[in-house]
Design a protein around this motif. Structure first.
Motif, PDB file in Angstrom:
ATOM      1  N   THR A   1       4.621   8.880   5.831  1.00  0.00           N
ATOM      2  CA  THR A   1       3.991   8.617   7.127  1.00  0.00           C
ATOM      3  C   THR A   1       3.628   7.148   7.329  1.00  0.00           C
ATOM      4  O   THR A   1       3.385   6.710   8.431  1.00  0.00           O
ATOM      5  CB  THR A   1       2.698   9.443   7.282  1.00  0.00           C
ATOM      6  N   MET A   2       3.556   6.373   6.255  1.00  0.00           N
ATOM      7  CA  MET A   2       3.054   4.999   6.267  1.00  0.00           C
ATOM      8  C   MET A   2       1.538   4.966   6.440  1.00  0.00           C
ATOM      9  O   MET A   2       0.957   3.971   6.857  1.00  0.00           O
ATOM     10  CB  MET A   2       3.747   4.144   7.340  1.00  0.00           C
TER      11      MET A   2
ATOM     12  N   SER B   1      -4.030   8.586  -1.624  1.00  0.00           N
ATOM     13  CA  SER B   1      -5.023   9.052  -0.652  1.00  0.00           C
ATOM     14  C   SER B   1      -4.732   8.402   0.695  1.00  0.00           C
ATOM     15  O   SER B   1      -4.069   7.355   0.776  1.00  0.00           O
ATOM     16  CB  SER B   1      -6.435   8.695  -1.115  1.00  0.00           C
ATOM     17  N   TRP B   2      -5.229   9.044   1.762  1.00  0.00           N
ATOM     18  CA  TRP B   2      -5.112   8.427   3.086  1.00  0.00           C
ATOM     19  C   TRP B   2      -5.853   7.099   3.071  1.00  0.00           C
ATOM     20  O   TRP B   2      -6.942   7.001   2.519  1.00  0.00           O
ATOM     21  CB  TRP B   2      -5.684   9.337   4.163  1.00  0.00           C
ATOM     22  N   ASP B   3      -5.273   6.081   3.691  1.00  0.00           N
ATOM     23  CA  ASP B   3      -5.806   4.725   3.613  1.00  0.00           C
ATOM     24  C   ASP B   3      -6.460   4.332   4.938  1.00  0.00           C
ATOM     25  O   ASP B   3      -5.811   4.306   5.988  1.00  0.00           O
ATOM     26  CB  ASP B   3      -4.668   3.753   3.275  1.00  0.00           C
ATOM     27  N   LYS B   4      -7.746   4.019   4.903  1.00  0.00           N
ATOM     28  CA  LYS B   4      -8.493   3.700   6.124  1.00  0.00           C
ATOM     29  C   LYS B   4      -7.978   2.437   6.806  1.00  0.00           C
ATOM     30  O   LYS B   4      -7.960   2.343   8.038  1.00  0.00           O
ATOM     31  CB  LYS B   4      -9.979   3.553   5.792  1.00  0.00           C
ATOM     32  N   GLU B   5      -7.567   1.447   6.020  1.00  0.00           N
ATOM     33  CA  GLU B   5      -7.052   0.213   6.610  1.00  0.00           C
ATOM     34  C   GLU B   5      -5.743   0.463   7.355  1.00  0.00           C
ATOM     35  O   GLU B   5      -5.514  -0.079   8.439  1.00  0.00           O
ATOM     36  CB  GLU B   5      -6.852  -0.843   5.523  1.00  0.00           C
ATOM     37  N   LEU B   6      -4.883   1.313   6.797  1.00  0.00           N
ATOM     38  CA  LEU B   6      -3.630   1.667   7.471  1.00  0.00           C
ATOM     39  C   LEU B   6      -3.915   2.457   8.747  1.00  0.00           C
ATOM     40  O   LEU B   6      -3.268   2.248   9.776  1.00  0.00           O
ATOM     41  CB  LEU B   6      -2.740   2.470   6.534  1.00  0.00           C
TER      42      LEU B   6
ATOM     43  N   ASN C   1      -4.227   2.797  14.725  1.00  0.00           N
ATOM     44  CA  ASN C   1      -5.179   3.459  15.634  1.00  0.00           C
ATOM     45  C   ASN C   1      -5.192   4.977  15.460  1.00  0.00           C
ATOM     46  O   ASN C   1      -5.210   5.734  16.433  1.00  0.00           O
ATOM     47  CB  ASN C   1      -4.872   3.100  17.102  1.00  0.00           C
ATOM     48  N   ILE C   2      -5.185   5.407  14.207  1.00  0.00           N
ATOM     49  CA  ILE C   2      -5.187   6.827  13.871  1.00  0.00           C
ATOM     50  C   ILE C   2      -6.487   7.162  13.148  1.00  0.00           C
ATOM     51  O   ILE C   2      -6.944   6.392  12.293  1.00  0.00           O
ATOM     52  CB  ILE C   2      -3.963   7.168  12.993  1.00  0.00           C
ATOM     53  N   THR C   3      -7.087   8.299  13.476  1.00  0.00           N
ATOM     54  CA  THR C   3      -8.370   8.658  12.884  1.00  0.00           C
ATOM     55  C   THR C   3      -8.193   9.627  11.713  1.00  0.00           C
ATOM     56  O   THR C   3      -7.201  10.373  11.648  1.00  0.00           O
ATOM     57  CB  THR C   3      -9.286   9.316  13.925  1.00  0.00           C
ATOM     58  N   GLN C   4      -9.163   9.626  10.829  1.00  0.00           N
ATOM     59  CA  GLN C   4      -9.158  10.528   9.668  1.00  0.00           C
ATOM     60  C   GLN C   4      -9.106  11.987  10.113  1.00  0.00           C
ATOM     61  O   GLN C   4      -8.455  12.828   9.472  1.00  0.00           O
ATOM     62  CB  GLN C   4     -10.421  10.288   8.841  1.00  0.00           C
ATOM     63  N   GLU C   5      -9.777  12.290  11.233  1.00  0.00           N
ATOM     64  CA  GLU C   5      -9.855  13.676  11.706  1.00  0.00           C
ATOM     65  C   GLU C   5      -8.501  14.235  12.117  1.00  0.00           C
ATOM     66  O   GLU C   5      -8.313  15.452  12.153  1.00  0.00           O
ATOM     67  CB  GLU C   5     -10.829  13.764  12.892  1.00  0.00           C
TER      68      GLU C   5
ATOM     69  N   LYS D   1       0.803  -1.213   0.000  1.00  0.00           N
ATOM     70  CA  LYS D   1       0.000   0.000   0.000  1.00  0.00           C
ATOM     71  C   LYS D   1       0.846   1.278   0.000  1.00  0.00           C
ATOM     72  O   LYS D   1       0.464   2.285  -0.611  1.00  0.00           O
ATOM     73  CB  LYS D   1      -0.915   0.022   1.231  1.00  0.00           C
ATOM     74  N   THR D   2       1.993   1.252   0.691  1.00  0.00           N
ATOM     75  CA  THR D   2       2.762   2.483   0.907  1.00  0.00           C
ATOM     76  C   THR D   2       4.056   2.576   0.120  1.00  0.00           C
ATOM     77  O   THR D   2       4.608   3.667  -0.026  1.00  0.00           O
ATOM     78  CB  THR D   2       3.110   2.637   2.400  1.00  0.00           C
ATOM     79  N   GLY D   3       4.578   1.420  -0.328  1.00  0.00           N
ATOM     80  CA  GLY D   3       5.892   1.400  -0.960  1.00  0.00           C
ATOM     81  C   GLY D   3       7.024   1.388   0.044  1.00  0.00           C
ATOM     82  O   GLY D   3       8.204   1.339  -0.332  1.00  0.00           O
ATOM     83  N   LEU D   4       6.696   1.402   1.341  1.00  0.00           N
ATOM     84  CA  LEU D   4       7.697   1.513   2.405  1.00  0.00           C
ATOM     85  C   LEU D   4       7.910   0.172   3.098  1.00  0.00           C
ATOM     86  O   LEU D   4       7.003  -0.654   3.178  1.00  0.00           O
ATOM     87  CB  LEU D   4       7.244   2.545   3.450  1.00  0.00           C
ATOM     88  N   VAL D   5       9.122   0.003   3.632  1.00  0.00           N
ATOM     89  CA  VAL D   5       9.379  -1.159   4.475  1.00  0.00           C
ATOM     90  C   VAL D   5       8.886  -0.839   5.886  1.00  0.00           C
ATOM     91  O   VAL D   5       8.854   0.327   6.295  1.00  0.00           O
ATOM     92  CB  VAL D   5      10.882  -1.515   4.505  1.00  0.00           C
ATOM     93  N   LEU D   6       8.485  -1.853   6.633  1.00  0.00           N
ATOM     94  CA  LEU D   6       8.011  -1.653   8.003  1.00  0.00           C
ATOM     95  C   LEU D   6       9.213  -1.387   8.896  1.00  0.00           C
ATOM     96  O   LEU D   6       9.973  -2.294   9.231  1.00  0.00           O
ATOM     97  CB  LEU D   6       7.244  -2.889   8.472  1.00  0.00           C
TER      98      LEU D   6
END
Length: 499
Positions: A188-189, A197-202, A207-211, A126-131
């Protein structure tokens, strides 16, 4: 008439303000360092309030020293250290914790827990980034899990988050603009690099909210307006916002596919322009967004090096091996070679192509005749060895022949380092006469966004000098040097694996 662009370069070590004219010349520059905060081993923090106050102080100095009028300024452009993240209370305007810096490794355990849940590949896809603790999302999760009352504030919709440019813009606009550009957001991952776009599953994973998240904007959009806390009497557009490494890619005018640059800073980012299509890595490279403008997205592959110029600062500030860089240069040039001494600067683990989170720094190959000069030289050479490893792997994985490397950042002023890097790579290394290329990337984007410059072609034609370096050693010598480095790294990785 618009005569100038002002730029802020907010980096890991400090902040700079630059005044640039229509010919692309830097007319004035001032800078100020901020404190590096180390609460525990592997913890690195900055005070966001201190950073903002430094930025205001620098802007005030620049405007007053140059007798600028607000109507002469086309835009305020911003480039910044990426991944460093701030969480703040939108009611009080105060951070709930110090900014957690990209170097910080405190979230290693969080990364391991997420990996154990089998989510590593999903995050990469989803992000192209390594964890890795390097990126912002796990840092935000740590703040929410460890700062008293933070979760309750999230439930009430009272907390905001952002990387440093987002924090600065929110402050500069008196809280009117909670925004981020796509390049910083992509670190940001939490941003889906496929849909941009911001990803709801991520968000759910961390535990981060859209707001809490900022609104996304193109690098050449107008992000808001500021009077710089009343320093000027008109509202100046904030336009031209980009993460520092991507800013350097744009500032290097690496607009064509296959062009590569390395930014020499506290750490180092090697970026290759891969064009308008996202290229996925199978071997630890980061799939990155190079920039996104009104004309579309441009992608890149990135190799990340955690410790670069910071290694030299460690020798100077922590070990007191030299008092100034003239003394340092004299010491390293008094030796004909490293005499088998290598320094592997895994102070924050090792980045690409090793990606070993817990590896620790090591000096290998010492003999009874070794002295501090050998260690200083090994430290400088470690910068080149790491970049060499990244560039060679990048070329192999991308199937693109790299013919030249563009270098920028403070350490490029060191001719010994530039020549040594060129000797290892055996390709042309180009050093721009302009050191501040991250800032210039933001300036170019701000100029395009506000009509200060009409087109990319106009920017390409701006006069700028460059120095070129060509290899001076033979292949046998090159292989011997690289073998010594590879053995040194393997010894560090072996110690980590043994534990």
């Amino acid at each position: 008439m618009k005569k100038y662009i002002i730029a802020i370069d907010q980096s890991t070590a400090g902040s700079k303000a630059l005044l640039v004219n229509k010919e692309g010349k830097i007319l004035y520059k001032c800078s100020k360092k901020h404190n590096q905060i180390y609460p525990k081993r592997d913890y690195v923090e900055h005070n966001p309030i201190e950073i903002y106050e430094n930025v205001i102080s620098l802007l005030k100095e620049l405007i007053e020293k140059n007798s600028l009028k607000g109507e002469e300024i086309s835009s305020l452009s911003i480039t910044n250290q990426r991944e460093t993240v701030v969480v703040w209370d939108k009611v009080t305007g105060k951070p709930v914790h110090n900014a957690i810096v990209w170097q910080c490794r405190r979230t290693t355990k969080i990364c391991e827990e997420i990996k154990d849940l089998g989510l590593e590949e999903k995050i990469k896809e989803k992000t192209g980034l390594v964890l890795d603790p390097y990126f912002s999302a796990t840092k935000v999760k740590w703040i929410l899990d460890n700062v008293e009352g933070a979760k309750e504030k999230v439930e009430k919709g009272e907390l905001l988050l952002g990387t440093i440019e987002s924090w600065l813009i929110w402050k500069l606009t008196y809280g009117k603009a909670h925004v981020s550009d796509y390049t910083n957001a992509s670190r940001t991952m939490l941003l889906n690099i496929n849909s941009l776009s911001w990803d709801k599953e991520l968000m759910k994973i961390f535990n981060i909210t859209q707001e809490m998240l900022p609104k996304l904007k193109n690098c050449d959009d107008i992000f808001g307006y500021t009077n710089i806390e009343g320093v000027v009497d008109v509202e100046i557009p904030i336009c031209g916002v980009i993460g520092d490494s991507q800013g350097a890619l744009f500032g290097q005018r690496a607009f064509e596919k296959g062009m590569v640059k390395a930014t020499f800073g506290t750490g180092c980012s090697v970026l290759m322009n891969t064009g308008s299509k996202l290229m996925k890595s199978e071997n630890g490279l980061v799939s990155a967004l190079g920039w996104k403008t009104k004309d579309g997205a441009n992608y890149a592959l990135e190799g990340i090096i955690h410790s670069n110029g910071d290694t030299l600062n460690w020798l100077k500030d922590n070990l007191n091996m030299f008092s100034n860089f003239s003394e340092f240069q004299e010491g390293i040039e008094s030796l004909d070679s490293n005499e088998g001494v290598y320094l592997v600067p895994a102070f924050l683990g090792l980045g690409y192509p090793y990606w070993s989170h817990n590896a620790k720094a090591s000096i290998v190959g010492l003999s009874r005749s070794s002295d501090k000069r050998h260690i200083m030289r090994a430290a400088l050479e470690s910068i080149a060895y790491q970049i060499n490893a990244v560039v060679r792997e990048m070329s192999k994985e991308s199937q693109i022949e790299i013919k030249e490397l563009k270098g920028d950042g403070g350490a490029t002023t060191n001719k010994f380092l530039m020549q040594f890097l060129c000797d290892l790579l055996d390709i042309k290394v180009i050093r721009s006469s302009v050191e501040e290329l991250s800032a210039m990337g933001a300036v170019y984007l701000g100029g395009l966004g506000t009509g200060f410059w009409e087109s990319i072609d106009e920017i390409k034609n701006l006069d700028r000098g460059e120095d070129e370096f060509l290899s001076k050693i033979d292949e046998a010598n090159r292989k011997e040097l690289c073998k010594g480095w590879d053995n040194a790294v393997e010894s560090v990785l072996f110690m980590y694996k043994s534990n």
